[in-house]
Design a protein around this motif. Structure first.
Motif, mmCIF file in Angstrom:
data_model
loop_
_atom_site.group_PDB
_atom_site.id
_atom_site.type_symbol
_atom_site.label_atom_id
_atom_site.label_comp_id
_atom_site.label_asym_id
_atom_site.label_seq_id
_atom_site.Cartn_x
_atom_site.Cartn_y
_atom_site.Cartn_z
ATOM 1 N N GLU A 1 2.124 52.485 36.256
ATOM 2 C CA GLU A 1 3.096 53.326 35.513
ATOM 3 C C GLU A 1 3.793 54.200 36.597
ATOM 4 O OE1 GLU A 1 1.025 54.647 31.329
ATOM 5 O OE2 GLU A 1 0.503 55.628 33.083
ATOM 6 N N LEU A 2 2.988 54.615 37.863
ATOM 7 C CA LEU A 2 3.620 55.453 38.717
ATOM 8 C C LEU A 2 4.349 54.462 39.758
ATOM 9 C CD1 LEU A 2 0.559 57.284 39.616
ATOM 10 C CD2 LEU A 2 2.316 58.277 38.732
ATOM 11 N N ARG A 3 4.111 53.440 39.858
ATOM 12 C CA ARG A 3 4.763 52.389 40.883
ATOM 13 C C ARG A 3 6.177 52.237 40.115
ATOM 14 N NH1 ARG A 3 1.069 49.869 43.224
ATOM 15 N NH2 ARG A 3 -0.045 49.031 41.298
ATOM 16 N N GLN A 4 6.245 51.931 39.038
ATOM 17 C CA GLN A 4 7.438 51.787 37.869
ATOM 18 C C GLN A 4 8.352 52.980 38.207
ATOM 19 O OE1 GLN A 4 8.636 48.833 35.874
ATOM 20 N NE2 GLN A 4 10.158 49.863 36.703
ATOM 21 N N ARG A 5 7.688 54.058 38.297
ATOM 22 C CA ARG A 5 8.433 55.207 38.403
ATOM 23 C C ARG A 5 9.235 55.577 39.510
ATOM 24 N NH1 ARG A 5 5.502 60.959 36.194
ATOM 25 N NH2 ARG A 5 5.468 59.595 34.652
ATOM 26 N N PHE A 6 8.458 55.240 40.408
ATOM 27 C CA PHE A 6 9.062 55.245 42.014
ATOM 28 C C PHE A 6 10.129 54.227 42.258
ATOM 29 C CE2 PHE A 6 8.612 53.246 46.186
ATOM 30 C CZ PHE A 6 9.014 54.534 47.027
ATOM 31 N N VAL A 7 9.919 53.004 41.718
ATOM 32 C CA VAL A 7 11.153 52.026 41.802
ATOM 33 C C VAL A 7 12.364 52.606 41.158
ATOM 34 C CG1 VAL A 7 11.886 49.762 41.138
ATOM 35 C CG2 VAL A 7 9.590 50.031 42.119
ATOM 36 N N ASP A 8 12.149 52.962 39.775
ATOM 37 C CA ASP A 8 13.274 53.320 39.079
ATOM 38 C C ASP A 8 14.032 54.766 39.677
ATOM 39 O OD1 ASP A 8 12.808 51.500 37.131
ATOM 40 O OD2 ASP A 8 11.745 52.827 35.937
ATOM 41 N N MET A 9 13.340 55.498 40.355
ATOM 42 C CA MET A 9 13.799 56.547 41.019
ATOM 43 C C MET A 9 14.530 55.973 42.527
ATOM 44 S SD MET A 9 11.825 60.071 42.830
ATOM 45 C CE MET A 9 11.042 58.729 44.047
ATOM 46 N N THR A 10 14.079 55.163 43.088
ATOM 47 C CA THR A 10 14.190 54.863 44.502
ATOM 48 C C THR A 10 15.803 53.831 44.513
ATOM 49 O OG1 THR A 10 12.157 55.036 45.305
ATOM 50 C CG2 THR A 10 13.771 54.080 46.565
ATOM 51 N N VAL A 11 15.896 53.114 43.516
ATOM 52 C CA VAL A 11 16.910 51.965 43.336
ATOM 53 C C VAL A 11 18.429 52.877 43.522
ATOM 54 C CG1 VAL A 11 18.180 50.500 42.004
ATOM 55 C CG2 VAL A 11 15.653 50.377 42.264
ATOM 56 N N PRO A 12 18.639 53.773 42.672
ATOM 57 C CA PRO A 12 19.842 54.370 42.789
ATOM 58 C C PRO A 12 20.145 55.322 43.929
ATOM 59 C CG PRO A 12 18.638 55.550 41.114
ATOM 60 C CD PRO A 12 17.956 54.159 41.607
ATOM 61 N N GLN A 13 19.020 55.563 44.743
ATOM 62 C CA GLN A 13 19.163 56.385 46.040
ATOM 63 C C GLN A 13 19.452 55.378 46.930
ATOM 64 O OE1 GLN A 13 15.271 58.206 46.102
ATOM 65 N NE2 GLN A 13 15.578 59.894 44.787
ATOM 66 N N ALA A 14 18.907 54.327 46.871
ATOM 67 C CA ALA A 14 19.303 53.173 48.117
ATOM 68 C C ALA A 14 20.730 52.792 48.065
ATOM 69 C CB ALA A 14 18.450 52.170 47.779
ATOM 70 N N ALA A 15 21.329 52.778 46.485
ATOM 71 C CA ALA A 15 22.562 52.472 46.518
ATOM 72 C C ALA A 15 23.567 53.323 47.120
ATOM 73 C CB ALA A 15 23.025 52.317 45.019
ATOM 74 N N LYS A 16 23.183 54.706 46.572
ATOM 75 C CA LYS A 16 23.901 55.832 47.443
ATOM 76 C C LYS A 16 23.829 55.644 49.017
ATOM 77 C CE LYS A 16 26.163 59.752 47.298
ATOM 78 N NZ LYS A 16 27.612 60.091 46.702
ATOM 79 N N LEU A 17 22.623 55.473 49.483
ATOM 80 C CA LEU A 17 22.688 55.486 50.840
ATOM 81 C C LEU A 17 23.207 54.375 51.351
ATOM 82 C CD1 LEU A 17 20.852 56.815 53.205
ATOM 83 C CD2 LEU A 17 19.085 55.594 52.532
ATOM 84 N N GLY A 18 23.597 53.079 50.841
ATOM 85 C CA GLY A 18 24.067 52.099 51.347
ATOM 86 C C GLY A 18 23.039 51.034 52.036
ATOM 87 N N VAL A 19 21.993 50.999 51.566
ATOM 88 C CA VAL A 19 20.796 50.042 52.131
ATOM 89 C C VAL A 19 20.471 49.148 51.128
ATOM 90 C CG1 VAL A 19 20.100 51.309 53.892
ATOM 91 C CG2 VAL A 19 18.751 51.491 51.695
#
Length: 325
Positions: A232-250
Motif C-alpha cells: 500500500e505504501l509503495r503504491q502511494r509513493f508511485v502515485d505521488m512521484t509520477v506527476p512530480q517526475a513529469a513536472k521535473l522533466g525526467v
C-alpha cells in the motif's frame, strides 16, 4: 493499565484484555503500561532499525558536504545531515523507554545483528544524487512515516511528528535542487536523469518486501504499530512521484509504468526482490563501507562518552555531598 505493586497486579488475562481494548479503541500504549513481550520486541526491532537508518543515512549525503558547489548548498546539506542525527537520537530515546540500551543497540548494528534501511547501501557518485535522495528517499520516508504519527506506542508516535515535518522539508529541498539542475546545462540534465535511473528501483525496495513475503508486517498492523502494508505504501509513493517526475522533466525507468483508470492508481513493474535480499544480507554496493565508518566513528568517540560519564559521576557526588552538608 499501569501496575505499581506485584502483589496487587491484575492476573495476566486481565492485563492482556486491557491491552487489547486499548489497541481496539485507537488509544496509546505508554511506557509504564503493561504490554505483551511480542509487542515490546517488535517495537524495539522496528524503532532500532529506524534509528540505525537515520544514523547510517547521514553518510551518503555527508560525503558531499565538502564538495557542494556553493555555500548555500553546503549549508543546506549540513543542516539536513544534522537533522538526521537528531532523528536517530529521538528514536534511540524512544527505544530506551521500552527498556532497550542505546549502547547495546549500537553494538548490535556494528556487529550486523540489527539492520538498517537497504536504501543507504547505494553510492552517491554525483551531486544530483543528493537531490534524488531528497526527492525519492525522503519522499518515500514521508509516505512510510506520516502514518507512524498515529502509531499505537506513544513515544514512537510523538517522535515521528517532528521527524516527519523535517523530512517533508528535506524532500522539498531535494526537489528544488533537481529543478535547478534541470534548468541548467545538458550535462546537468543528464546527471539528474542518471541519478533517477539508479535510485528509482532501490527507492521502491525500501518499503520492504511484498506483503506476502513480509513476516513482520501483518503483526505490526494488527497491533497498530504501523497502519499500512508495504505494498500500500509503495503504491502511494508511485502515485505521488509520477506527476512530480513529469513536472521535473525526467523519465522514470519503468516501461510498465502507466495509469490504470479502473484501479485509479498507476501500474508499475516489479522490483528485483533478489537484489533487495542480497543488500539486506550485507552484499550491497556500500554495506561494508557504511558499517566500517559507523564502527570507526563509534570507536573514535569513546573518549567523549567516558568523559561525559566521569563528569556525570562527579556532579552526582557533589550533589550528595551538598545534600549531606
Amino acid at each position: 493499565m499501569t501496575t505499581t505493586d506485584a502483589a496487587e497486579a491484575p492476573p495476566p488475562e486481565r492485563l492482556q484484555e486491557h491491552f487489547d481494548a486499548t489497541i481496539a479503541r485507537d488509544q496509546r500504549i505508554e511506557p509504564r503500561d503493561w504490554m505483551p513481550d511480542g509487542y515490546r520486541k517488535t517495537l524495539v526491532r522496528q524503532i532500532a532499525q529506524h534509528a540505525h537508518s537515520e544514523i547510517i543515512g547521514m553518510q551518503p549525503e555527508g560525503e558531499w558536504i565538502t564538495r557542494a558547489p556553493s555555500l548555500r548548498r553546503k549549508a543546506i546539506l549540513f543542516a539536513k545531515v544534522q537533522d538526521e542525527a537528531g532523528h536517530g537520537l529521538y528514536l534511540y530515546s524512544a527505544a530506551e523507554t521500552l527498556g532497550a540500551d542505546r549502547a547495546d543497540l549500537t553494538e548490535r548494528l556494528i556487529d550486523g545483528r540489527q539492520k538498517y534501511s537497504s536504501i543507504f547501501n547505494y553510492p552517491t557518485p554525483s551531486f544530483a544524487d543528493v537531490g534524488v535522495i531528497g526527492w525519492f528517499v525522503d519522499g518515500a520516508a514521508i509516505c512510510n512515516q506520516v502514518p507512524l504519527c498515529r502509531s499505537s506506542y506513544g513515544p514512537y508516535a510523538r517522535a515521528m511528528v517532528r521527524i516527519c515535518k523535517e523530512e517533508s522539508f528535506h524532500q522539498r529541498q531535494g526537489y528544488e535542487l533537481l529543478m535547478t539542475m534541470m534548468r541548467g546545462s545538458a550535462a546537468q540534465r543528464e546527471m539528474v536523469q542518471d541519478a533517477v535511473d539508479r535510485w528509482w528501483w532501490p527507492s521502491l525496495m525500501m518499503f520492504g518486501p511484498p506483503d506476502d513475503a513480509s513476516p513482520n508486517s501483518a503483526r505490526s498492523m494488527a497491533w497498530k504499530i504501523k497502519r499500512h502494508s508495504n505494498d500500500e505504501l509503495r503504491q502511494r509513493f508511485v502515485d505521488m512521484t509520477v506527476p512530480q517526475a513529469a513536472k521535473l522533466g525526467v523519465t522514470l525507468p519503468d516501461p510498465e509504468l502507466r495509469w490504470n483508470e479502473e484501479r485509479g492508481h498507476h501500474d508499475f513493474g516489479t522490483p528485483d526482490w533478489d537484489e533487495l535480499m542480497r543488500v539486506i544480507k550485507g552484499d550491497g554496493p556500500c554495506n561494508a563501507q557504511r558499517i566500517q565508518r559507523r564502527r570507526a566513528a563509534h570507536e573514535a568517540g569513546a573518549w567523549v562518552r567516558e568523559a561525559a560519564t566521569a563528569h556525570a559521576a562527579k556532579q552526582a557526588a557533589r550533589g550528595k555531598k551538598g545534600a549531606a552538608a
